[in-house]
Structures are given as structure tokens and as C-alpha cells.
Design a protein around this motif. Structure first.
Motif, PDB file in Angstrom:
ATOM      1  N   GLY A 312       0.818  -1.208   0.000  1.00  0.00           N
ATOM      2  CA  GLY A 312       0.000   0.000   0.000  1.00  0.00           C
ATOM      3  C   GLY A 312       0.852   1.258   0.000  1.00  0.00           C
ATOM      4  O   GLY A 312       1.976   1.263   0.483  1.00  0.00           O
ATOM      5  N   ARG A 313       0.342   2.334  -0.592  1.00  0.00           N
ATOM      6  CA  ARG A 313       1.088   3.577  -0.662  1.00  0.00           C
ATOM      7  C   ARG A 313       0.136   4.734  -0.927  1.00  0.00           C
ATOM      8  O   ARG A 313      -1.060   4.528  -1.155  1.00  0.00           O
ATOM      9  CB  ARG A 313       2.122   3.505  -1.784  1.00  0.00           C
ATOM     10  N   ALA A 314       0.673   5.921  -0.911  1.00  0.00           N
ATOM     11  CA  ALA A 314      -0.131   7.091  -1.237  1.00  0.00           C
ATOM     12  C   ALA A 314       0.150   7.492  -2.674  1.00  0.00           C
ATOM     13  O   ALA A 314       1.302   7.512  -3.106  1.00  0.00           O
ATOM     14  CB  ALA A 314       0.214   8.245  -0.301  1.00  0.00           C
ATOM     15  N   VAL A 315      -0.879   7.789  -3.411  1.00  0.00           N
ATOM     16  CA  VAL A 315      -0.721   8.233  -4.793  1.00  0.00           C
ATOM     17  C   VAL A 315      -1.286   9.646  -4.904  1.00  0.00           C
ATOM     18  O   VAL A 315      -2.452   9.871  -4.588  1.00  0.00           O
ATOM     19  CB  VAL A 315      -1.483   7.315  -5.768  1.00  0.00           C
ATOM     20  N   ILE A 316      -0.454  10.580  -5.294  1.00  0.00           N
ATOM     21  CA  ILE A 316      -0.930  11.953  -5.433  1.00  0.00           C
ATOM     22  C   ILE A 316      -1.074  12.279  -6.910  1.00  0.00           C
ATOM     23  O   ILE A 316      -0.126  12.157  -7.674  1.00  0.00           O
ATOM     24  CB  ILE A 316       0.052  12.940  -4.773  1.00  0.00           C
ATOM     25  N   MET A 317      -2.257  12.675  -7.286  1.00  0.00           N
ATOM     26  CA  MET A 317      -2.517  12.995  -8.686  1.00  0.00           C
ATOM     27  C   MET A 317      -2.345  14.495  -8.915  1.00  0.00           C
ATOM     28  O   MET A 317      -2.553  15.294  -8.008  1.00  0.00           O
ATOM     29  CB  MET A 317      -3.936  12.587  -9.064  1.00  0.00           C
ATOM     30  N   PRO A 318      -1.986  14.859 -10.120  1.00  0.00           N
ATOM     31  CA  PRO A 318      -1.802  16.288 -10.393  1.00  0.00           C
ATOM     32  C   PRO A 318      -3.136  17.018 -10.456  1.00  0.00           C
ATOM     33  O   PRO A 318      -4.165  16.423 -10.735  1.00  0.00           O
ATOM     34  CB  PRO A 318      -1.141  16.284 -11.771  1.00  0.00           C
ATOM     35  N   HIS A 319      -3.081  18.309 -10.200  1.00  0.00           N
ATOM     36  CA  HIS A 319      -4.280  19.110 -10.381  1.00  0.00           C
ATOM     37  C   HIS A 319      -3.937  20.251 -11.330  1.00  0.00           C
ATOM     38  O   HIS A 319      -2.780  20.464 -11.672  1.00  0.00           O
ATOM     39  CB  HIS A 319      -4.781  19.655  -9.046  1.00  0.00           C
ATOM     40  N   GLU A 320      -4.935  20.982 -11.716  1.00  0.00           N
ATOM     41  CA  GLU A 320      -4.738  21.980 -12.756  1.00  0.00           C
ATOM     42  C   GLU A 320      -5.663  23.160 -12.473  1.00  0.00           C
ATOM     43  O   GLU A 320      -6.826  22.970 -12.113  1.00  0.00           O
ATOM     44  CB  GLU A 320      -5.107  21.321 -14.087  1.00  0.00           C
ATOM     45  N   LEU A 321      -5.131  24.358 -12.631  1.00  0.00           N
ATOM     46  CA  LEU A 321      -5.977  25.535 -12.460  1.00  0.00           C
ATOM     47  C   LEU A 321      -6.664  25.853 -13.778  1.00  0.00           C
ATOM     48  O   LEU A 321      -6.013  25.893 -14.819  1.00  0.00           O
ATOM     49  CB  LEU A 321      -5.115  26.739 -12.058  1.00  0.00           C
ATOM     50  N   VAL A 322      -7.966  26.069 -13.723  1.00  0.00           N
ATOM     51  CA  VAL A 322      -8.664  26.426 -14.955  1.00  0.00           C
ATOM     52  C   VAL A 322      -9.658  27.550 -14.682  1.00  0.00           C
ATOM     53  O   VAL A 322     -10.047  27.805 -13.552  1.00  0.00           O
ATOM     54  CB  VAL A 322      -9.436  25.228 -15.549  1.00  0.00           C
ATOM     55  N   ARG A 323     -10.019  28.219 -15.747  1.00  0.00           N
ATOM     56  CA  ARG A 323     -11.115  29.189 -15.710  1.00  0.00           C
ATOM     57  C   ARG A 323     -12.214  28.615 -16.566  1.00  0.00           C
ATOM     58  O   ARG A 323     -12.000  28.311 -17.734  1.00  0.00           O
ATOM     59  CB  ARG A 323     -10.670  30.517 -16.326  1.00  0.00           C
ATOM     60  N   LEU A 324     -13.392  28.458 -16.012  1.00  0.00           N
ATOM     61  CA  LEU A 324     -14.477  27.884 -16.792  1.00  0.00           C
ATOM     62  C   LEU A 324     -15.494  28.952 -17.158  1.00  0.00           C
ATOM     63  O   LEU A 324     -15.882  29.776 -16.339  1.00  0.00           O
ATOM     64  CB  LEU A 324     -15.173  26.778 -15.999  1.00  0.00           C
ATOM     65  N   GLU A 325     -15.887  28.919 -18.403  1.00  0.00           N
ATOM     66  CA  GLU A 325     -16.865  29.883 -18.881  1.00  0.00           C
ATOM     67  C   GLU A 325     -17.771  29.224 -19.899  1.00  0.00           C
ATOM     68  O   GLU A 325     -17.364  28.306 -20.616  1.00  0.00           O
ATOM     69  CB  GLU A 325     -16.156  31.070 -19.525  1.00  0.00           C
TER      70      GLU A 325
END
Lengths: 331, 331
Positions: A312-325
Motif C-alpha cells: 500500500g502507498r499514497a498516490v498523489i494525482m496532479p491538479h490543474e488551475l482552470v477558468r471555466l466559462e
DNA sequence: ACGCTTTCGGAAATCGTTTTCCTTATCGTA
DNA sequence: TACGATAAGGAAAACGATTTCCGAAAGCGT
């Protein structure tokens, strides 16, 4: 239905040989492999998964536990993204996924849940949308009868991994951007947080507290409990006296945005999740896009690895900044 | 894992007897039934479904084929409602549901699809979100290797039922109401239809044509192809010169509504489906609520009936006229 | 030519149920 | 009393794979 026996007869070998070819065992000659594969193709043979899983008594199926809001007609885009990601990855890896709604289990004891899952040939489970203080979840994980992958609940042990984005960092990123881009002053920030005691809520809140120290602004925090209506109410009450409103979820950001519009106030608002609905809020907003489909796919991937013997381990996924319109999201 | 053998030993009977008790066979004495059930309870025994389905070689699993828009981040509330309804009903009836996305099958021939489904122990399938001229669907149904239930595709044969609301009537109902309630004149109505050749699109269009004759208004029809963007474009072009805009789906209604708002024109718009997103359109709108959850549940129910020997038939579900507005839908 | 190890492939047990006979015991009836 | 009919429950053969174990053939060095 054509069975392994038909193939064996056709290829002039024993059934065990066919099985070995199908499962890529060593010690089979090239020539035999070719003959068997030919017979398989001619007869259009596909191994019966039911017989397989019974025979190789390893419980290879994966239960996908999730907790959608089925009572309300609430939009469950996130759950759907989870399902899609998990289902497609499972198909790709040729494992069987058994979607289970938590509501189907809620009157059962942990033992009953385990017995049920065992009876279904389940060996690993992926859990989405549960809070870390859920009793069934805790015991399920603690007993280690299965391999587990938790989404957004930070528990790791020999047979349990978890997967999540860096909630604290993501919250800081989106809030910082929104505050920095703000034309007017940003001395007073309203933070509408999630549920008390929830892991992701706590992390996001911590992020905001840190950011308040770093950028030196006043932060007033109110718990919106991930409810659009609560966020609306909080904004109607406290929105005007603040300069920026940061919300721990997109749904709450929409509630806040609508409230501001109703009040004829135009403070910046940001959210968290990156759901399509943000495009319908009426104004461009910053948010953090979590790729739920990939998160679920990775969760399935991880549980398969655990079943294969990984720790078992920790998995960190990337995130992304977006502007939604609106004009960007419509199809 | 406790097996039927353990139970048999515990109860002092043969395994076949336990099996008969579990499956409610006749010719077992009350006393034996009691003893066996006691042993089952004490040992917490649940029959292994894998072994069951292998042994009783009847293919009892149900494949749930659906066609979600997984490429886009589009909101898939409808698909989620389908899934929820089907999954919950399957749990209730104790049948196994195997969700399959059509995208996983699209490069396969009908034979391959059938072999795959057979290898998974599938006996019945429910098909959602496919168009009636899909080649794989047509052949799958024509060959009658499975029991089929089609959602919104009108085909019936010995082993095939379909389920849908009365599309024509529903379209007439919602359009009539919207036109009647309109304050201004309703001489010119713009209808934004769905996809050409789609069954539900055709039906809805027929409904509009009939209504135009009944109420004697001018109807101009443009195909929006269920696309929000297309509906927006059509509205920008033709919206102003009409009095009322009727759309064949909610998504298109939202597109039309937004376009009107951008043009500062305030004609009534109505949609079809009753999705939550309608609440975010900016103005109250009439629509037809289809209860997707119940439709899917009923579809599963129907396929189970077919598997039990019933004949294929048409099932018409009720629809309901609703007005959706922001404050009513938020939680 | 002899033993020794590899390589290849087959026979058969097994997984946990269901289902089809079969064997008893019990009963009613002639 | 005897005879068939019925009820109750057991023994064993499926179901379609996997997997272990074992034997034959082939390769190798001496």
C-alpha cells in the motif's frame, strides 16, 4: 458455446496445454502455441470468466463502492466521471468491476458486507466518496480482508493505498490566483468550507489558513457543508463585507456567485473540482480541475497492483488551475 | 470462506439438501429446512455466486450497455440516473449487472460481442442511448441470442421488449402548455429538433407537426442535433422573428435561452428531459420530466421477466410536465 | 552408451454449486 | 398383506476452467 475442450481437440493437444497457452505460461513450444492460437481463432473461443474465477480460486473481481446522491436529482457529474474512468480502465486490464452503491450496504454489518463481497468473488475494492470516519469503511480497511484503494481518504497499510490530489496545495493555488488577480483590495476574504471532519475539507481549510498568513489578509470561515443552498445563504449574509469569496467546491461557488449577482455585488469567486456546471454560473470563475476519470482509472490500476502483491502507498494525482466559462464548455 | 459443504456437515444433511433448501425446492420437510437454515445462519453462509452461475449453466447476468459521452466533460446526469436506477433494481432482484460502455465494443463484430457477452455469463441485455440504426444493435437484436430490452428504440420480437415514454404526446403536451401560457402572440413557433433518423427525434417532431395543425400556427423546424451550441446558433439566427421556441432537449433549450438573453429578447422556451441543469438556465422553463431512474429500473425488471420466459412487449412509462427554476432545484 | 537435467505436454484433481437420478421409508388402498 | 404411489433426502456427475504433478523425449557432458 465453445469450450477449452473443443479447442484442445481441434489443436490436438490436452486442455491443460490450451490453458497454459491462453495464460502465457512458460515451457510451451512456439509450434504448439501457434497451433493452439489458430484453433482458438478458428473456433472463436473466449475463456469463460465464470469458470476461470471459480477454478483459479483467487478472488480477482474488484468492487467499486461509491456513494452517489441518488435521493436528489442532484447533478452527479463527478460520480459519473469516476464510473467511466474505472469501467474503462477495468475493461482495459481485463478485470471485472462490480459497481456497488453504498446505500445497498448501509444496513449491513462489516461481516455481512465482507461475506457478500467474498461470495461475489471480490478480492479488491475501490472506495469513492466516503468520509474517513465512516465506521464500515474504517473496519473494512482495518481488517485487511481485501486489497483497498481509497479515494480522498488518507489511510495506508499493507493492503491499502489511497489516492488524491494535493488538496492543501490546490486550494492555496486557486485562492492565491483569484486574490492576486483581483482588481480591488483583497484585505477581507470569505472562505466557505466543506464538511467538518472531512479529510479534504480539513486539508483545504489548512491551505487557506496558511495562505492567509502568507498573504496577510483577514479570513472569515463559514462551513457550507458542500451545499449550494448553504453557500448562498452564507454569501447573502457575509458576502458584501468581504472582497473575495473562496469556496471549497464548485457547487458552493455557484451558489455564492448567484447570491452575489442577486445582490448586485461583483466580487471574485473561486471554486474547487472543475465540474462542467461551473460554466453555467453566469461569470467566469477560477477552479481546480481534478481529473476524476483519471483518478478512478488510477485507483483501479492501483488495486490491481495490490492484488499482484504490491504494498500500500499514497498516490498523489496532479491538479490543474482552470477558468471555466459558458462558451468554452458547451458542445 | 464457508461453503455449502460446511453447512451440510453442520446440519447433518447432504450438500444437495442444503442446495435445495437455499433454492426453495419442494419435497424438503419443515424440520430439515429449519435445521439447514439454522446452520446457514450460524456459519454466516452466502452461496458463492460464481459457482452457482457456473453450475446452473443458465446465463443469468445482465449486461447494461450504454453510450455515455466520455470524450467530453459534458454533464452526464442522464446516464448516471440510468446507472443508478439499473444498479439499485439489480441489487433488489439479486441479479448481477455488468455495465458496459459501447465504446469498449465499437471495433468488434456482432459475433465477437456475442462471444464476449456469453463468456461473461450474460443472458440478457439492456441497451440505453443507442440509435435505432446502429448496426451492432440491430443485428444483436435480430439474432435473438439474448433477451433484450431497448430504451427508446422501438423494436419488439419474441425476446425483445422496449421501453420509452410517449414521446409524441409528451412533446405535444409541453409545447401546447408553453404556447398557451404565452402572453404575446404565438403565430410563429421555432422548433429545434433532435437528430435526423433518431426514433425519439422523429416522434417528437411528429408531435409538433400535429400540434401546429391543431393550434394552427406557423412552424419552422431546424435540426439542432441535440447540441447546445447548434441550438444557440439557430436561435441567434431565427429566434427573434418567432414568438416561441420549442426544443427537443433541455440542453438545446438552455442554449436557446442563453442566446435569447444575449439578444435581449424574451420569448418563452421549453425543453425536454427534466434534467437539473435546466435550473441553471437563467429563467423558469417548461420541460417534460422523464424519470430515467425508474425507466432503467423497469428495464432491468423487464429483462428479468424475459429471462423467466415472458414475451417481448412495449412498455410505456409516464411522463410529467414540470417547470424548473434555480431555487427549486438547489440542495 | 550412460546418467543427468531440461523442456514439453498430458492426466486428473479441484473450485463450490446445481441437478439428475436413486434409494429408502411411509402411506393409502385393494 | 401386498403393492404401487409419493415424499424425503442422499450420491455423484456435471459446469468450464486452472494447476499440480508426473512421465516421456530430447539435449548434454563424460
Amino acid at each position: 458455446m465453445t469450450t477449452i475442450r473443443d479447442v484442445a481437440k481441434r489443436a490436438g493437444v490436452a486442455v491443460s496445454t490450451v490453458s497454459k497457452v491462453v495464460n502465457h505460461y512458460p515451457n510451451i513450444s512456439e509450434d504448439t502455441i501457434r497451433r493452439v492460437n489458430e484453433a482458438i481463432r478458428e473456433l472463436n473461443f473466449v475463456p469463460n470468466t465464470i469458470a476461470s474465477s471459480l477454478s483459479s480460486k483467487q478472488a480477482g473481481r474488484i468492487a467499486f463502492l461509491l456513494n452517489p446522491n441518488t435521493q436528489t436529482q442532484a447533478i452527479d457529474e463527478i460520480t459519473m466521471q469516476y464510473m467511466a474512468g474505472a469501467l474503462l480502465k477495468a475493461g482495459e486490464l481485463h478485470v471485472e468491476l462490480l459497481p456497488v452503491f453504498f446505500s445497498m450496504l448501509e444496513d449491513k454489518s462489516v461481516e455481512e458486507v465482507e461475506t457478500y463481497l467474498h461470495s461475489q468473488g471480490v478480492g479488491g475494492i475501490v472506495i469513492c466518496g466516503m468520509s474517513k470516519d465512516d465506521y464500515v469503511l474504517q473496519r473494512l480497511v482495518a481488517r485487511e480482508h481485501f486489497k483497498n484503494v481509497l479515494v480522498d481518504v488518507p489511510i495506508v497499510n499493507a493492503s491499502t493505498s489511497y489516492i488524491s490530489v494535493d488538496q492543501k496545495q490546490a486550494q492555496k493555488d486557486v485562492a492565491r490566483k483569484t486574490i492576486m488577480d483581483n482588481q480591488g483590495p483583497s484585505r477581507d476574504v470569505l472562505y466557505i468550507s466543506g464538511k467538518q471532519n472531512g479529510y479534504i475539507s480539513e486539508e483545504r481549510l489548512q491551505g487557506m489558513l496558511e495562505l492567509a498568513r502568507e498573504l496577510d489578509f483577514n479570513l472569515s470561515v463559514h462551513s457550507g457543508e458542500f451545499s449550494e443552498r448553504r453557500a448562498r445563504e452564507i454569501t447573502l449574509k457575509y458576502g458584501e463585507v468581504n472582497d473575495v469569496i473562496v469556496c471549497a467546491s464548485d457547487l458552493m461557488a455557484i451558489g455564492a456567485m448567484r447570491a452575489l449577482t442577486d445582490m448586485d455585488v461583483f466580487h471574485p469567486v473561486c471554486g474547487f473540482d472543475g465540474i462542467t456546471l461551473m460554466g453555467y454560473a453566469g461569470k467566469q470563475m477560477n477552479t481546480v480541475r481534478q481529473n476524476f476519470k483519471e483518478i478512478a482509472a488510477e485507483a483501479v490500476n492501483e488495486v490491481v497492483k495490490l492484488l499482484a502483491g504490491a504494498e500500500g502507498r499514497a498516490v498523489i494525482m496532479p491538479h490543474e488551475l482552470v477558468r471555466l466559462e459558458y462558451m468554452d464548455i458547451i458542445v
